[in-house]
Design a protein around this motif. Sequence first.
Motif, PDB file in Angstrom:
ATOM      1  N   GLU A 118      39.250  52.538  40.837  1.00  0.00           N
ATOM      2  CA  GLU A 118      38.277  51.886  41.713  1.00  0.00           C
ATOM      3  C   GLU A 118      37.058  52.757  41.971  1.00  0.00           C
ATOM      4  OE1 GLU A 118      38.159  49.358  45.914  1.00  0.00           O
ATOM      5  OE2 GLU A 118      40.040  50.273  45.222  1.00  0.00           O
ATOM      6  N   GLY A 119      37.263  54.052  42.196  1.00  0.00           N
ATOM      7  CA  GLY A 119      36.136  54.934  42.457  1.00  0.00           C
ATOM      8  C   GLY A 119      35.172  55.028  41.286  1.00  0.00           C
ATOM      9  N   GLU A 120      35.687  54.898  40.078  1.00  0.00           N
ATOM     10  CA  GLU A 120      34.831  54.924  38.898  1.00  0.00           C
ATOM     11  C   GLU A 120      33.965  53.666  38.853  1.00  0.00           C
ATOM     12  OE1 GLU A 120      35.437  56.911  34.633  1.00  0.00           O
ATOM     13  OE2 GLU A 120      36.910  55.349  35.067  1.00  0.00           O
ATOM     14  N   ASP A 127      31.619  45.696  40.393  1.00  0.00           N
ATOM     15  CA  ASP A 127      32.519  45.102  41.374  1.00  0.00           C
ATOM     16  C   ASP A 127      33.964  45.229  40.906  1.00  0.00           C
ATOM     17  OD1 ASP A 127      33.893  43.567  43.212  1.00  0.00           O
ATOM     18  OD2 ASP A 127      32.689  41.760  42.923  1.00  0.00           O
ATOM     19  N   PHE A 128      34.717  46.107  41.551  1.00  0.00           N
ATOM     20  CA  PHE A 128      36.107  46.337  41.158  1.00  0.00           C
ATOM     21  C   PHE A 128      36.952  45.083  41.316  1.00  0.00           C
ATOM     22  CE2 PHE A 128      40.466  47.670  42.287  1.00  0.00           C
ATOM     23  CZ  PHE A 128      40.805  48.359  41.138  1.00  0.00           C
ATOM     24  N   ALA A 129      36.754  44.351  42.394  1.00  0.00           N
ATOM     25  CA  ALA A 129      37.570  43.165  42.660  1.00  0.00           C
ATOM     26  C   ALA A 129      37.370  42.088  41.592  1.00  0.00           C
ATOM     27  CB  ALA A 129      37.251  42.602  44.040  1.00  0.00           C
ATOM     28  N   ALA A 130      36.223  42.097  40.928  1.00  0.00           N
ATOM     29  CA  ALA A 130      35.923  41.071  39.920  1.00  0.00           C
ATOM     30  C   ALA A 130      36.124  41.577  38.497  1.00  0.00           C
ATOM     31  CB  ALA A 130      34.487  40.590  40.097  1.00  0.00           C
ATOM     32  N   ARG A 131      36.833  42.695  38.336  1.00  0.00           N
ATOM     33  CA  ARG A 131      36.896  43.345  37.021  1.00  0.00           C
ATOM     34  C   ARG A 131      37.518  42.459  35.941  1.00  0.00           C
ATOM     35  NH1 ARG A 131      40.856  45.071  40.215  1.00  0.00           N
ATOM     36  NH2 ARG A 131      42.944  45.576  39.408  1.00  0.00           N
ATOM     37  N   ASN A 132      38.516  41.654  36.285  1.00  0.00           N
ATOM     38  CA  ASN A 132      39.131  40.804  35.262  1.00  0.00           C
ATOM     39  C   ASN A 132      38.181  39.714  34.796  1.00  0.00           C
ATOM     40  OD1 ASN A 132      41.988  41.677  34.754  1.00  0.00           O
ATOM     41  ND2 ASN A 132      42.051  41.548  36.989  1.00  0.00           N
ATOM     42  N   GLU A 133      37.495  39.081  35.735  1.00  0.00           N
ATOM     43  CA  GLU A 133      36.529  38.058  35.358  1.00  0.00           C
ATOM     44  C   GLU A 133      35.388  38.657  34.538  1.00  0.00           C
ATOM     45  OE1 GLU A 133      37.682  38.654  38.360  1.00  0.00           O
ATOM     46  OE2 GLU A 133      38.445  36.798  39.244  1.00  0.00           O
TER      47      GLU A 133
END
Length: 293
Positions: A118-120, A127-133
Amino acid sequence: MKLTIQLPTDRVHEPDEFLTAAALAEMGACVEQAGFDACFVTDHPAPTDDWLASGGHQTLDPFVALSFVAAATSRIRLQLHVLIAAYRNPFLSAKAIASLDVLSGGRVIAGMAAGYLEGEFDALGVDFAARNEITDERIREMKRIWEGGSITLAGRDFRAEGITTLPRPAQRPHPPIWIGGNSKLAIRRAAELGDGWLPFPTPKPMAERVRTAVLATLDDLRDRIAFLRACEKEAGRSAPLDVAFVPWGMRMNANEPVDFAKLADTSAELGELGVTWLTINPPRGTRAAYCDW
């Protein structure tokens, strides 16, 4: 069964031993002469201090490192293991992959994954929360870019109108895309958007650390491959995807000696399940020891 081996580009605190042009050329030539089918490097442009202190690693830029290896070899495939697709604008990634593929004569394997550090993501403004999309979008966007010709393409953080990006990759329609991750989401991504799947052994503590599903036993892998085959059928795939797996006991950046008899037995078991590539992480040591191994 084919073999891909890690290049020690994480050994940044021993630059004279591992990070010179001559060192990369020597190690690349050695693994090619030894008969390996591919070599791979990792991707961490901005690792966090906490992660590094608890076993994480630095690394060279993957495209620069593999370019030096490409120049010193002629046959071995050059694998990104794995590129975090969300970290980069798709035009930059598509250009880098295509350039490496052209200059190497069509030898790139484009391993990609959603990432977990997440820090990277924060350091890179993603946006870490949207990484899959974002990962799914990036793969689709790169495929469109690699088609060539003038395109108009709108992403969540860019708009490209009347853009032509050349050269196209040497491999058509593009280098094989192998998707990393043990989760069902990653497996579906491999079946729908990729050409291979990159699972790896993850006992529960490690799975929590790297934010993926537990994969600790042969039965776990068997179940996941069965799910992959079902996803392939659902996606209308005409042939099974490649599966590249790290043999039990050969974790990345390990120091343990390799039991070759056990490795042979494990390889046979994995082959029966449908694994087509073994991902090899040799014990750490000197450059000479790496080449001798």
